[in-house]
Design an enzyme around this catalytic site. Structure first.
Site, mmCIF file in Angstrom:
data_model
loop_
_atom_site.group_PDB
_atom_site.id
_atom_site.type_symbol
_atom_site.label_atom_id
_atom_site.label_comp_id
_atom_site.label_asym_id
_atom_site.label_seq_id
_atom_site.Cartn_x
_atom_site.Cartn_y
_atom_site.Cartn_z
ATOM 1 N N LYS A 93 0.838 -1.277 -0.105
ATOM 2 C CA LYS A 93 0.195 -0.037 -0.148
ATOM 3 C C LYS A 93 0.840 1.254 -0.141
ATOM 4 O O LYS A 93 0.522 2.156 -0.429
ATOM 5 C CB LYS A 93 -0.948 0.128 1.093
ATOM 6 C CG LYS A 93 -2.115 -0.962 1.123
ATOM 7 C CD LYS A 93 -3.266 -0.725 2.182
ATOM 8 C CE LYS A 93 -4.266 -1.680 2.295
ATOM 9 N NZ LYS A 93 -5.117 -1.416 3.195
ATOM 10 N N LYS B 160 -12.200 -3.546 -4.205
ATOM 11 C CA LYS B 160 -12.873 -2.486 -4.277
ATOM 12 C C LYS B 160 -11.894 -1.435 -4.670
ATOM 13 O O LYS B 160 -12.229 -0.218 -5.450
ATOM 14 C CB LYS B 160 -13.015 -2.075 -2.744
ATOM 15 C CG LYS B 160 -14.218 -2.845 -2.487
ATOM 16 C CD LYS B 160 -14.572 -2.339 -1.032
ATOM 17 C CE LYS B 160 -13.835 -2.881 0.112
ATOM 18 N NZ LYS B 160 -14.332 -2.889 1.477
ATOM 19 N N LYS C 79 -7.008 -10.278 -7.456
ATOM 20 C CA LYS C 79 -8.194 -10.620 -6.540
ATOM 21 C C LYS C 79 -9.240 -9.675 -6.877
ATOM 22 O O LYS C 79 -8.714 -8.385 -7.233
ATOM 23 C CB LYS C 79 -7.713 -10.230 -5.117
ATOM 24 C CG LYS C 79 -8.622 -10.556 -4.152
ATOM 25 C CD LYS C 79 -8.057 -10.564 -2.753
ATOM 26 C CE LYS C 79 -8.165 -9.176 -1.871
ATOM 27 N NZ LYS C 79 -8.371 -9.409 -0.562
#
Ligand code: TRP
Length: 336
Positions: free
Chosen positions: A113, A202, A199
Site C-alpha cells: 500500500k 474495491k 483478486k
C-alpha cells in the site's frame, strides 16, 4: 460454557462486491449458528488512505445493511461500528508502545500500500495492523475468519498479545487470549473479471473488474459480456494458462450451488458465448434476494440505527473489560 466466539470486519470503503460476499460474508452466515459472532465495520481503518468525509458514515451504514441483507442473523451476531467504541483506539495506543517498529515495517500489505500511496504515506498506514490487533484482542475471540492476505496481520496480533503477556502478565494468568486464525480456502477467492490473476478488489480503478452486490441485472450482464476470456473452446478448471477460465467456472460453480464435477462436465465443450448467459443468470439470481432485502433495510434507517446502538452496547461492555485489564497490568491508576 457458551459458544466459541468469532470476530471479523470489513473496511467501509466503496461498494461491496461478489468477492466480499462469496469470500467473507457468506462464510460468516454459513457458520453463524455455531459461534457467537462479532462483526464490525472497520471505519477507523478506512482513513489510513485518503478518504472522502462526505461518504464515510453512509458507507459504514451500507456495509451494516449489507451484512443483514446477506443473512447475518442478530440472534447469533453482534454488528457494530469500530469508531463507536473508543476502546479500540485506546488499546491501539497502548499496543503501539510495546510493538517493535520493525515488526510493522515487515508487513507485506503495508509495503504494497505504501508503494501505491507514493509520497502520501501516513503513520496510520504503518500502525494499521496494531489497530487491527486491538480490534481482535479486545473481544477475546477463539477464531478470526479472514482471507489469506490477512494472515500476517493475525500472526502479528498473536505476537503482540504474547509480548504483552510476557512483559506484564504472569504465565499462569495471561492478560490477553491468543486467537486462532481461520483462513478461508484459496478456492473461495474470487478474482477480477478483467485479470484472472488478481483478486476482485474495491480499489481496482475499473468498475468492470468486479460485480458489486448492488449492480442491477443489466449491469451484471454488461460486465460479464465484457469480461476477459480467451479464444479457446472448451472450458476447463485449473489450467494455469487460463486463469480467467478457472475463475469464471469457479464463480459459476459457487453461484449455481453445483459441485465442481457437475460444472466441469456441463462446460467442457462450451464456448464463451454459451457459458456467459449461464453465469449471468446465476449471478442475477443470487443477488436479487440480497438486493431486495438491502433496499428494505435501507428504507428504515431507524431500524439500522437500533441494530448498531444495540451492537455498540454489547460490544463496548466486553471491550471495556479487556481494556481495563490491560491498563491495570500496565500500571495505570484505576479511574476515579
Ligand atoms: N484489515 C482487514 C481487511 O482489510 C479489516 C479488519 C480490520 C479486520 N480489523 C479487523 C479483519 C479485525 C478481521 C479482524 O480485510
Amino acid at each position: 460454557m457458551g459458544k466459541p466466539r468469532i470476530l471479523s470486519g470489513i473496511q467501509p470503503t466503496g461498494d461491496l462486491h461478489l468477492g466480499n460476499y462469496l469470500g467473507a460474508i457468506r462464510n460468516w452466515v454459513d457458520i453463524q449458528r455455531d459461534y457467537d459472532s462479532f462483526l464490525f465495520m472497520a471505519d477507523l481503518h478506512a482513513i489510513t488512505v485518503p478518504h472522502d468525509p462526505a461518504k464515510l458514515a453512509a458507507n459504514t451504514y451500507e456495509v451494516a445493511a449489507m451484512y443483514l441483507a446477506c443473512g447475518i442473523d442478530l440472534e447469533h451476531a453482534t454488528i457494530f461500528v469500530q469508531s463507536h467504541i473508543p476502546a479500540h483506539t485506546e488499546l491501539a495506543w497502548l499496543f503501539n508502545c510495546i510493538t517493535p517498529l520493525n515488526w510493522l515495517e515487515d508487513m507485506v500489505q503495508f509495503k504494497e500500500k505504501a508503494v501505491k500511496q507514493g509520497e502520501n504515506v501516513s503513520a496510520g498506514l504503518l500502525t494499521y495492523p496494531v489497530l487491527q490487533a486491538a480490534d481482535i484482542l479486545l473481544y477475546e475471540p477463539d477464531k478470526v475468519p479472514v482471507g489469506e492476505d490477512q494472515k500476517q496481520h493475525l500472526e502479528l496480533t498473536r505476537d503482540i498479545a504474547a509480548r504483552l503477556n510476557y512483559l506484564f502478565g504472569k504465565a499462569e494468568n495471561p492478560i490477553l487470549k491468543l486467537p486462532e486464525p481461520m483462513i478461508r480456502a484459496a478456492g473461495a477467492r474470487v478474482m477480477s473479471l478483467t485479470d484472472g490473476t488478481r483478486k476482485m478488489s474495491k480499489s481496482d480503478p475499473s468498475d468492470l473488474s468486479r460485480i458489486n452486490l448492488l449492480d442491477p441485472p443489466d449491469q451484471i450482464q454488461y460486465k460479464i459480456k465484457r469480461c476477459k476470456t480467451d479464444p479457446i473452446r472448451g472450458l476447463l478448471f485449473d489450467d494455469p494458462d487460463r486463469p480467467e477460465c478457472n475463475n469464471l467456472l469457479n464463480l459459476y460453480m459457487i453461484l449455481s450451488n453445483q459441485t465442481k464435477d457437475a460444472v466441469a462436465a456441463e462446460c467442457q465443450d462450451m464456448g464463451w458465448g454459451q457459458f456467459k448467459p449461464l453465469l449471468t443468470d446465476a449471478a442475477i439470481a443470487t443477488l436479487k434476494p440480497i438486493q431486495d432485502k438491502y433496499h428494505a433495510i435501507m428504507a428504515d434507517p431507524g431500524y439500522l440505527e437500533s441494530v448498531l446502538r444495540q451492537g455498540r452496547d454489547t460490544a463496548a461492555a466486553i471491550a471495556n473489560r479487556t481494556l481495563s485489564k490491560v491498563k491495570m497490568a500496565l500500571g495505570y491508576s484505576t479511574p476515579l
